[in-house]
Design a protein around this motif. Structure first.
Motif, PDB file in Angstrom:
ATOM      1  N   MET A   1       0.464  -1.724   0.401  1.00  0.00           N
ATOM      2  CA  MET A   1       0.294   0.049   0.116  1.00  0.00           C
ATOM      3  C   MET A   1       0.737   1.363   0.224  1.00  0.00           C
ATOM      4  SD  MET A   1      -3.221  -0.668   0.413  1.00  0.00           S
ATOM      5  CE  MET A   1      -4.511   0.347   0.783  1.00  0.00           C
ATOM      6  N   PRO A   2       0.400   2.292  -0.781  1.00  0.00           N
ATOM      7  CA  PRO A   2       1.373   3.711  -0.902  1.00  0.00           C
ATOM      8  C   PRO A   2       1.015   4.552   0.537  1.00  0.00           C
ATOM      9  CG  PRO A   2      -0.513   3.844  -2.465  1.00  0.00           C
ATOM     10  CD  PRO A   2      -0.553   1.932  -1.291  1.00  0.00           C
ATOM     11  N   TYR A   3       2.117   5.202   0.675  1.00  0.00           N
ATOM     12  CA  TYR A   3       1.935   5.975   1.957  1.00  0.00           C
ATOM     13  C   TYR A   3       1.221   7.042   1.612  1.00  0.00           C
ATOM     14  CZ  TYR A   3       5.738   3.806   5.020  1.00  0.00           C
ATOM     15  OH  TYR A   3       6.106   3.080   5.252  1.00  0.00           O
ATOM     16  N   LYS A   4      -0.268   7.583   2.204  1.00  0.00           N
ATOM     17  CA  LYS A   4      -0.583   8.425   2.766  1.00  0.00           C
ATOM     18  C   LYS A   4      -0.960   9.758   3.335  1.00  0.00           C
ATOM     19  CE  LYS A   4      -4.109   7.418  -0.824  1.00  0.00           C
ATOM     20  NZ  LYS A   4      -5.408   6.753  -1.722  1.00  0.00           N
ATOM     21  N   LEU A   5      -1.407  10.475   4.125  1.00  0.00           N
ATOM     22  CA  LEU A   5      -1.957  10.912   4.968  1.00  0.00           C
ATOM     23  C   LEU A   5      -2.601  10.976   6.178  1.00  0.00           C
ATOM     24  CD1 LEU A   5      -0.672  14.240   6.111  1.00  0.00           C
ATOM     25  CD2 LEU A   5      -2.598  15.189   5.662  1.00  0.00           C
ATOM     26  N   SER A   6      -1.739  10.364   7.383  1.00  0.00           N
ATOM     27  CA  SER A   6      -2.563  10.240   8.299  1.00  0.00           C
ATOM     28  C   SER A   6      -2.734  11.102   9.402  1.00  0.00           C
ATOM     29  CB  SER A   6      -1.756   8.772   9.076  1.00  0.00           C
ATOM     30  OG  SER A   6      -2.072   8.642  10.242  1.00  0.00           O
ATOM     31  N   ILE A 276       5.873   6.935   8.438  1.00  0.00           N
ATOM     32  CA  ILE A 276       6.505   8.308   8.361  1.00  0.00           C
ATOM     33  C   ILE A 276       5.806   9.417   9.363  1.00  0.00           C
ATOM     34  CG2 ILE A 276       7.310   9.533   7.107  1.00  0.00           C
ATOM     35  CD1 ILE A 276       7.451   7.085   5.041  1.00  0.00           C
ATOM     36  N   VAL A 277       6.980  10.544   9.960  1.00  0.00           N
ATOM     37  CA  VAL A 277       7.209  11.313   9.851  1.00  0.00           C
ATOM     38  C   VAL A 277       7.657  12.238  10.114  1.00  0.00           C
ATOM     39  CG1 VAL A 277       6.925  13.173  12.584  1.00  0.00           C
ATOM     40  CG2 VAL A 277       6.262   9.905  13.054  1.00  0.00           C
ATOM     41  N   GLY A 283       5.954  25.402  10.181  1.00  0.00           N
ATOM     42  CA  GLY A 283       5.692  24.545  11.287  1.00  0.00           C
ATOM     43  C   GLY A 283       5.304  23.377  11.631  1.00  0.00           C
ATOM     44  N   VAL A 284       4.899  22.317  10.672  1.00  0.00           N
ATOM     45  CA  VAL A 284       3.163  21.761  10.931  1.00  0.00           C
ATOM     46  C   VAL A 284       4.351  20.465  10.592  1.00  0.00           C
ATOM     47  CG1 VAL A 284       1.233  20.950   9.655  1.00  0.00           C
ATOM     48  CG2 VAL A 284       2.269  23.018   9.285  1.00  0.00           C
ATOM     49  N   VAL A 285       3.982  18.904  11.568  1.00  0.00           N
ATOM     50  CA  VAL A 285       4.690  17.939  11.722  1.00  0.00           C
ATOM     51  C   VAL A 285       3.400  17.151  10.964  1.00  0.00           C
ATOM     52  CG1 VAL A 285       4.926  16.304  13.448  1.00  0.00           C
ATOM     53  CG2 VAL A 285       5.478  18.027  13.798  1.00  0.00           C
ATOM     54  N   ARG A 286       3.767  16.113   9.977  1.00  0.00           N
ATOM     55  CA  ARG A 286       2.912  15.151   9.445  1.00  0.00           C
ATOM     56  C   ARG A 286       2.798  13.838   9.124  1.00  0.00           C
ATOM     57  NH1 ARG A 286       3.590  19.913   6.489  1.00  0.00           N
ATOM     58  NH2 ARG A 286       1.829  21.195   5.631  1.00  0.00           N
ATOM     59  N   VAL A 287       1.855  13.014   9.985  1.00  0.00           N
ATOM     60  CA  VAL A 287       2.279  11.626   9.832  1.00  0.00           C
ATOM     61  C   VAL A 287       1.585  10.735   8.094  1.00  0.00           C
ATOM     62  CG1 VAL A 287       2.107   9.301  11.647  1.00  0.00           C
ATOM     63  CG2 VAL A 287       2.020  11.683  12.563  1.00  0.00           C
ATOM     64  N   PHE A 288       2.322  10.491   8.247  1.00  0.00           N
ATOM     65  CA  PHE A 288       1.492   9.480   6.528  1.00  0.00           C
ATOM     66  C   PHE A 288       1.789   7.659   6.876  1.00  0.00           C
ATOM     67  CE2 PHE A 288       3.896  13.334   5.093  1.00  0.00           C
ATOM     68  CZ  PHE A 288       3.018  13.804   4.334  1.00  0.00           C
ATOM     69  N   SER A 289       1.244   7.231   6.732  1.00  0.00           N
ATOM     70  CA  SER A 289       1.134   5.414   7.250  1.00  0.00           C
ATOM     71  C   SER A 289       0.703   5.091   5.741  1.00  0.00           C
ATOM     72  CB  SER A 289      -0.460   5.773   8.358  1.00  0.00           C
ATOM     73  OG  SER A 289      -0.710   3.992   8.402  1.00  0.00           O
TER      74      SER A 289
END
Length: 812
Positions: A1-6, A276-277, A283-289
């Motif tokens: 599966m591809p990584y997408k925004l979590s 992935i973080v 200024g934003v932290v994002r998590v991808f799953s």
């Protein structure tokens, strides 16, 4: 599966420079906003559990120490511009860190921690340090430039990566191997199980090495600096960089490119569950799953894709291609050849960039290409982009009337050179223009960032001038006209008006021989002078442009990017300039400033960290703020704090040398202008603080100052004396002011304008003392009288003799 925004983690107010994700439920992030945040996973996603005051300036690096008996949730380790490493117990974090490791002399830009709690830190001071039990165990010296990356191999072996383009493997405090191959600064390191380690660099490459020194393979795909690396539980590598992307690598192939709606993806980390973080310049932290159960909602995913598509992409990030050669949108009907492939298409006059998403089998728009297409791509050199690789020779245009630092700054910016070269360029200018003079009878002062404000003296009388004219160095409208060398017809109106402003003239009587002691009052009285002289001339657009220009220079230079204005500071500056633009317009578009104390705090913050050579427009901004934005200083102690910041910004407490360097000369002049405006209005400042101010001014090397500095300093003292005309000054302040004025008059032997303003200030104090029944006293009069005679003898001008005579009468 591809990584997408979590998940999207938004709380920081400036660039997120580093992230760590040691567990599936904990994310640590640090930012240029001087904070570290511990985010905890909840049923609604990640929420901030602790916001830590990790420093007073930028915080650039973070690491995690696993739980111990004393810290059941582990420790957060942070480092930044304060040059220290701070450690916080996450079970019960306090306002102050539990431990602070002191030893680095410059910015701490890299951290790692071992399972046992040993810490390694890397710094701009060219060293790495190993700390065991929160004590220094080893200092690792050997790199020629900043240590940008550090990594534990095991408890006694560690890797360091540097701006000198090398990687070193250390055992204890000894180097056991040096890895060479990168062609620019090494920015990130990560252990690759069963292989060795990976490194990334400003050369846009990711390399995988054995610990023995063999290069296994290189990963090419990033189009700009690669800042950070991490390794997923699967063994795949993830990298992030200046090209807005995170790239996932399986072996030596890129399997996915995750584009971010930000200029820089400063940091990337992986969780034990494979998520992935990332931390970005927005200024934003994002998590991808890669697990669909953890993906964000369809609406949030669409919003994210729209944000990415709306970005503007510099053409050099995409590649060299002629606009005329680009296909239309129909080219997007053909599938891509590999994940992450970028294709540009022409839609009308616009150029769009699209990326192939193999998961959905479609092209996704990632932005609009700007800055023109088809220009040559820039080369990388020592961490900065350049158009040319050293040739042809660069020309340096310069006028001898110009401030060398201004010319040097313009030269560096125009040729995209590092600001660290400014002193060398200034030295070159001064060596190659030594002995050059303009004119024979005068000098020209030019405002440091706008040529519109000039001071010119008239030619000497021997050159045929009918009179010698003094023009205020800050505004051509303010003049003092000296007595003609031949008697002039008596004026129709002999009334007195202010001697310092252009609308009012002081016209003395016919010259007469200087008496040995001026004992009779002049026929035309000057004292008291109750109107302050202020420096309110403003070219707000020029000032805003110069500050913006300098901020861009800092922002786009890796070694100084952390000095640039934070987003909230940039926003505050925009509001400051809008307010000042309205207040200084002719006629003013508003009568009262709308600024708040927070705006002043933002300016103070910039003053405290910008390099000396770039401070002058910010100090000059201070001149306008104290003149026009009184309500912004309503917070107790803020005005005093602001003045102290201006002193520090002008390097006041640095030892003085002769001649004063041009940059310090300019900053000191602007400091004096600002102080004159501080006292241009009725202000209520603590007596103890005023005494300290006089003590500081008393340290001034007056003989080293030029004409403009002397006049500005005399104006500061004069404006304080004006305050005493309307209401008596505190006796301590009055005595300190008198001492400062007498020191100035004793030292002044060449500039009559500075002497005259100081004399009027003395006269104001004498007048106010007599009116209030608190005369200066016999002792003071005894010291003043010979000084007045000396000044009147040194400057053979009627106005000097006239004001001296008035003061004599008041001293009787």
């Amino acid at each position: 599966m591809p990584y997408k925004l979590s998940s999207i983690l938004s709380l920081h107010s400036s660039d997120v420079r580093d992230v760590a994700s040691p567990t599936n439920d904990l994310v640590l992030s640090v930012s240029r906003d001087a904070t570290a945040i511990a985010w905890n996973r909840t049923s609604d996603g990640f929420t901030p559990e602790h916001v830590l005051k990790a420093g007073s300036r930028y915080v650039n690096s973070v690491a995690y120490i696993p739980p111990t008996a004393d810290a059941p949730k582990g420790y957060a380790v942070t480092g930044g511009q304060d040059t220290v490493v701070n450690i916080f117990n996450l079970a019960n974090p306090q306002a102050d860190p539990d431990f602070t490791l002191v030893g680095h002399s410059e910015n701490v830009c890299a951290l790692d921690a071992s399972a046992s709690g040993t810490i390694i830190s890397g710094s701009w001071d060219k060293t790495a340090k190993v700390w065991k039990n929160f004590q220094l165990a080893h200092e690792l010296k050997g790199h020629e430039y900043s240590v940008w990356a550090v990594l534990f191999v095991d408890e006694d072996q560690y890797l360091t990566g540097s701006a000198d383009k090398t990687i070193k493997l250390w055992q204890g405090h000894k180097t056991i191997n040096t890895f060479k191959g990168h062609t620019d600064a090494v920015r990130g390191l990560a252990i690759v199980p069963d292989l060795g380690f990976a490194s990334c660099s400003n050369d846009s490459e990711v390399r995988v090495w054995t610990l023995g020194g063999d290069l296994i393979y290189s990963l090419s795909g990033h189009t700009s600096f690669v800042y950070s690396l991490s390794v997923l539980p699967s063994g795949n590598i993830v990298s992030s960089g200046e090209d807005r992307t995170v790239r996932v690598w399986e072996g030596d192939e890129c399997t996915q490119t995750i584009v971010h709606p930000a200029i820089s993806v400063w940091a990337v980390s992986s969780m034990p569950n494979g998520d992935i973080v990332t931390g970005c310049s927005d200024g934003v932290v994002r998590v991808f799953s890669a697990v669909d159960e953890r993906w964000a909602s369809a609406e949030d995913l669409k919003t994210y894709d729209d944000q990415v598509a709306s970005q503007a992409l510099p053409s050099q990030q995409i590649g060299d291609v002629k606009k005329s050669d680009l296909p239309g949108p129909e080219a997007l009907s053909a599938p891509g050849k590999k994940p992450g492939e970028v294709k540009m298409v022409k839609r009308g006059d616009a150029v769009e960039a699209h990326q192939w998403d193999s998961a959905s089998g479609s092209w996704q728009k990632i932005g609009d290409v700007v800055d023109a297409v088809g220009q040559g791509r820039k080369q990388l050199y020592q961490g900065k982009e350049y158009d040319y690789d050293g040739v042809p020779p660069l020309k340096l245009p310069y006028n001898v009337s110009e401030n060398p630092y201004t010319a040097a700054q313009r030269f560096l910016q125009n040729n995209e050179l590092e600001t660290s070269y400014i002193d060398q360029v200034v030295k070159f200018i001064e060596q190659n223009t030594a002995g050059v003079q303009l004119g024979t009878g005068g000098e020209e002062y030019q405002d440091p960032f706008t040529g519109a404000s000039r001071y010119r003296t008239n030619p000497a009388a021997s050159q045929g001038s009918a009179s010698a004219e003094y023009m205020d160095p800050f505004t051509g409208a303010s003049r003092y006209r000296a007595q003609p060398t031949t008697p002039a017809p008596a004026p129709v109106d002999a009334g007195y008006s202010d001697p310092f402003t252009g609308a009012s003239r002081y016209t003395p009587g016919a010259p007469s021989p200087a008496p040995p002691e001026p004992v009779s009052p002049p026929s035309q009285k000057v004292l008291p002078v109750s109107k302050a002289v202020t420096f309110k001339q403003a070219n707000v657009p020029a000032m805003q442009s110069k500050i913006s220009q300098f901020n861009d220079v800092l922002m786009h230079e890796i070694s100084t990017s952390n000095l640039a204005a934070y987003p909230e500071e940039s926003s505050a500056l925009t509001e400051v300039f809008a307010d000042l633009g309205d207040l200084t317009a002719a006629p003013p578009r508003r009568g009262v400033s709308s600024l708040a104390p927070a705006h002043i705090e933002s300016v103070i913050s910039i003053l405290e960290r910008w390099p000396t050579a770039l401070r002058f427009p910010v100090i000059d901004l201070g001149r306008l703020l104290v003149a026009f934005s009184g309500p912004a200083f309503k917070a107790p102690g803020l005005r005093e704090k602001f003045v102290e910041a201006l002193f520090k910004a002008s390097d006041w407490n640095t030892p003085w040398t002769s001649p004063i360097p041009k940059t310090r000369e300019t900053n000191t002049l602007l400091l004096f202008r600002s102080l004159a405006n501080v006292f241009g209005e009725k202000v209520d400042l603590p007596s103890s603080w005023m005494v300290k101010l006089f003590e500081s001014l008393g340290e001034a090397p007056y003989p080293l100052f030029n004409k403009n500095q002397r006049v500005a300093l005399a104006t500061v003292l004069f404006n304080i004396s004006v305050l005493g005309v309307s209401s008596p000054l505190d006796s301590g302040i009055r005595d300190q002011l008198l001492l400062s004025l007498m020191g100035l008059l004793t030292s002044e032997t060449t500039d009559s304008e500075a002497a005259y303003r100081a004399l009027v200030a003395v006269g104001n104090l004498a007048y106010a003392g007599k009116q209030s029944g608190q005369s200066l006293g016999t002792d003071v009069a005894t010291q003043l009288k010979p000084l007045l005679r000396s000044v009147a003898s040194t400057f053979s001008e009627d106005r000097i003799r006239g004001i001296s005579a008035e003061i004599f009468v008041l001293l009787v």
